[in-house]
Enzyme design. Structure first.
Site, PDB file in Angstrom:
ATOM      1  N   GLU A 225       0.845  -1.200   0.000  1.00 47.00           N
ATOM      2  CA  GLU A 225       0.000   0.000   0.000  1.00 47.00           C
ATOM      3  C   GLU A 225       0.877   1.245   0.000  1.00 47.00           C
ATOM      4  O   GLU A 225       1.791   1.380   0.801  1.00 47.00           O
ATOM      5  CB  GLU A 225      -0.883  -0.005   1.267  1.00 47.00           C
ATOM      6  CG  GLU A 225      -1.767   1.238   1.405  1.00 47.00           C
ATOM      7  CD  GLU A 225      -2.619   1.230   2.683  1.00 47.00           C
ATOM      8  OE1 GLU A 225      -2.352   0.412   3.586  1.00 47.00           O
ATOM      9  OE2 GLU A 225      -3.545   2.053   2.770  1.00 47.00           O
ATOM     10  N   LYS A 227       1.506   5.570   0.041  1.00 50.41           N
ATOM     11  CA  LYS A 227       0.965   6.728   0.751  1.00 50.41           C
ATOM     12  C   LYS A 227       1.750   7.970   0.363  1.00 50.41           C
ATOM     13  O   LYS A 227       2.932   7.892   0.057  1.00 50.41           O
ATOM     14  CB  LYS A 227       1.067   6.494   2.263  1.00 50.41           C
ATOM     15  CG  LYS A 227       0.258   7.497   3.056  1.00 50.41           C
ATOM     16  CD  LYS A 227       0.016   7.026   4.472  1.00 50.41           C
ATOM     17  CE  LYS A 227      -0.800   8.081   5.212  1.00 50.41           C
ATOM     18  NZ  LYS A 227      -1.086   7.710   6.580  1.00 50.41           N
ATOM     19  N   HIS A 261      -4.843   8.300   0.090  1.00 46.78           N
ATOM     20  CA  HIS A 261      -3.383   8.403   0.027  1.00 46.78           C
ATOM     21  C   HIS A 261      -2.849   9.067  -1.223  1.00 46.78           C
ATOM     22  O   HIS A 261      -1.736   8.786  -1.650  1.00 46.78           O
ATOM     23  CB  HIS A 261      -2.767   7.010   0.157  1.00 46.78           C
ATOM     24  CG  HIS A 261      -2.952   6.415   1.511  1.00 46.78           C
ATOM     25  ND1 HIS A 261      -2.318   5.265   1.914  1.00 46.78           N
ATOM     26  CD2 HIS A 261      -3.676   6.833   2.570  1.00 46.78           C
ATOM     27  CE1 HIS A 261      -2.669   4.986   3.153  1.00 46.78           C
ATOM     28  NE2 HIS A 261      -3.494   5.914   3.575  1.00 46.78           N
ATOM     29  N   HIS A 285      -8.246  -0.009  -0.267  1.00 47.58           N
ATOM     30  CA  HIS A 285      -8.756   0.455   1.012  1.00 47.58           C
ATOM     31  C   HIS A 285      -9.690   1.601   0.668  1.00 47.58           C
ATOM     32  O   HIS A 285      -9.237   2.636   0.176  1.00 47.58           O
ATOM     33  CB  HIS A 285      -7.630   0.996   1.902  1.00 47.58           C
ATOM     34  CG  HIS A 285      -6.950  -0.067   2.688  1.00 47.58           C
ATOM     35  ND1 HIS A 285      -5.902   0.189   3.544  1.00 47.58           N
ATOM     36  CD2 HIS A 285      -7.188  -1.402   2.785  1.00 47.58           C
ATOM     37  CE1 HIS A 285      -5.521  -0.927   4.117  1.00 47.58           C
ATOM     38  NE2 HIS A 285      -6.273  -1.918   3.673  1.00 47.58           N
ATOM     39  N   ASP A 325     -11.140   1.134   5.214  1.00 44.84           N
ATOM     40  CA  ASP A 325     -10.082   1.574   6.127  1.00 44.84           C
ATOM     41  C   ASP A 325     -10.335   3.009   6.548  1.00 44.84           C
ATOM     42  O   ASP A 325     -10.012   3.946   5.818  1.00 44.84           O
ATOM     43  CB  ASP A 325      -8.711   1.452   5.438  1.00 44.84           C
ATOM     44  CG  ASP A 325      -7.583   1.914   6.366  1.00 44.84           C
ATOM     45  OD1 ASP A 325      -7.808   1.977   7.590  1.00 44.84           O
ATOM     46  OD2 ASP A 325      -6.485   2.218   5.859  1.00 44.84           O
TER      47      ASP A 325
END
Ligand code: RNT
Ligand code: ZN
Length: 420
Positions: A225, A227, A261, A285, A325
């Site tokens: 993932e 960000k 993100h 997410h 999330d």
């Protein structure tokens, strides 16, 4: 008119556009949405007393948060009773459930420490997803884990990642459902770094080492993932978008996009079809960022609907793993779960009740005026009547019944916790 009569009228309206709402409900009932355990206790977990770190934060102090595994599982059960359709449970490693007197640090976690989660999931006929927890721990050194210049730190977290692969495989074997295992770290710097590539090379090598742990690719789906920034790590994050994307492309894992993100005018809905051109499977997410990655409860806004539309019209319901999330500590946490999960399902239902083929043809034939008017018309079709009937068929409350149910649980259970 009863809910069923309303549905029957809606069904006819949709049918006149070639949309089969019975089929849409059947499909929706089979799409798993993964419910994140960490909404229930503000991302604290059961393995430490320290604060939440990693550049993420919950705000608010709504009473009644779960303090023990028993409370968290009970609250999840309450939420589950308010959510129709197929669900998975998303567990973080910091939510290991130890026997009395037992403890294992993150680098020595074993499947047995998650046996209660497996029992919980199996009893409810659900799959499990998993996340190594690279935050809220003393081995986070100077804000770094897998990208740390300190080999001892990196090795600790690599052992953690490998342990989590073994636990993910156990989850999948026990439940019979593939386990999505998401690697996310908050590694980064508050201020302008002197070296951006060094941390990323270390991060890359560390993830490769984690992924060298043997696992069955059909059972465990490792993700990375990305960000853009975190709180206290505003200037640099090791796991940037390009990093995660390339990592996934080169190492056969899945890219995971969290729609909180990215830069504020970037949209994940547009990235989904781009990624599906190259990746067999991707993971999401789904969250709602308000001004920044604020992790607000998912609501039925334009981008959530657009995300669902892309998944459905790319015919990719079996290629996109959907997880939620967010973590809001300022409202009833059971409601936060239920509203977010129901929102994702509503968005998917809306997407399943669209005349995609007709719209695609209009686009291909460059009939753009007609396309625009048709897309606007679709927005006001009676989706609510389909949703209400879907909930009724599943034996789940409609939207208006949600708050009273949550309030009753709050009065009977959550409010008592403050007194204990
Ligand atoms: C943080 C990431 C990450 C976490 C969870 C708790 O910005 O979105 O997915 O929210 O691992
Ligand atoms: Zn996320």
């Amino acid at each position: 008119m009863t809910i069923k009569e309303r549905y029957e009228s809606a069904r006819e309206i949709y049918a006149s556009l070639g949309i089969d709402t019975d089929r849409a409900m059947e499909v929706l009932a089979q799409v798993p949405v993964s419910m994140h355990c960490w909404q229930g206790d503000d991302v604290i977990g059961f393995d430490h007393d320290g604060p939440l770190t990693g550049g993420i934060q919950t705000t608010g102090n709504y009473p009644g948060k779960a303090r023990t595994p028993e409370e968290l599982l009970a609250d999840m059960d309450k939420a589950i009773s308010l959510i129709p359709g197929k669900k998975k449970i998303n567990v973080h490693a910091s939510y290991a459930i130890f026997e009395k007197g037992e403890f294992a640090d993150r680098d020595s976690l074993e499947p047995k420490h998650f046996r209660k989660w497996v029992e919980f999931a199996k009893e409810r006929n659900m799959g499990l997803d998993f996340n190594p927890t690279f935050f809220s721990h003393p081995m986070v050194k100077d804000g770094q884990t897998l990208s740390s210049p300190d080999k001892e730190v990196r090795d600790f977290w690599i052992r953690h990642g490998k342990a989590c692969i073994r636990i993910s495989q156990y989850f999948a074997e026990e439940t019979g459902v593939p386990c999505v295992m998401n690697i996310w770290t908050g590694d980064g710097f508050k201020d302008v770094p002197a070296d951006r590539m060094g941390p990323r090379m270390r991060y890359k090598e560390a993830i490769e080492e984690i992924l060298s742990e043997p696992y069955d690719r059909n059972l465990v789906k490792p993700c990375v993932e990305s960000k853009v920034f975190g709180i206290g790590v505003e200037s640099f994050t090791a796991g940037s978008a390009e990093f995660a994307l390339s990592m996934a492309a080169k190492n056969g894992c899945l890219p995971l996009m969290d729609n909180g993100h990215y830069h504020p005018t970037e949209v994940v809905s547009d990235k989904i079809p781009a990624m599906l051109c190259f990746y067999p499977e991707i993971a999401l997410h789904v969250t709602r960022g308000v001004r920044w990655d604020s992790d607000h409860v998912l609501l039925l806004d334009d981008e959530t609907r657009e995300i669902a539309k892309e998944i459905v019209r790319c015919n990719a319901l079996d290629r996109v793993y959907i997880a939620l999330d967010y973590f809001d500590a300022s409202i009833n946490r059971v409601a936060a779960w239920a509203v977010g999960m129901r929102t994702m399902q509503k968005a998917l239902l809306g997407a399943l009740c669209m005349p995609h083929q007709t719209l695609k043809t209009l686009q291909d034939e460059a009939r753009f005026t007609e396309l625009m008017t048709m897309q606007e018309a679709v927005k006001l079709l009676p989706l609510g009547d389909v949703w209400n009937y879907y909930c009724e068929k599943q034996g789940i409350t409609d939207d208006l019944g949600l708050f009273p149910a949550v309030k009753q649980y709050e009065d009977e259970v959550l409010s008592k916790r403050e007194l204990a």
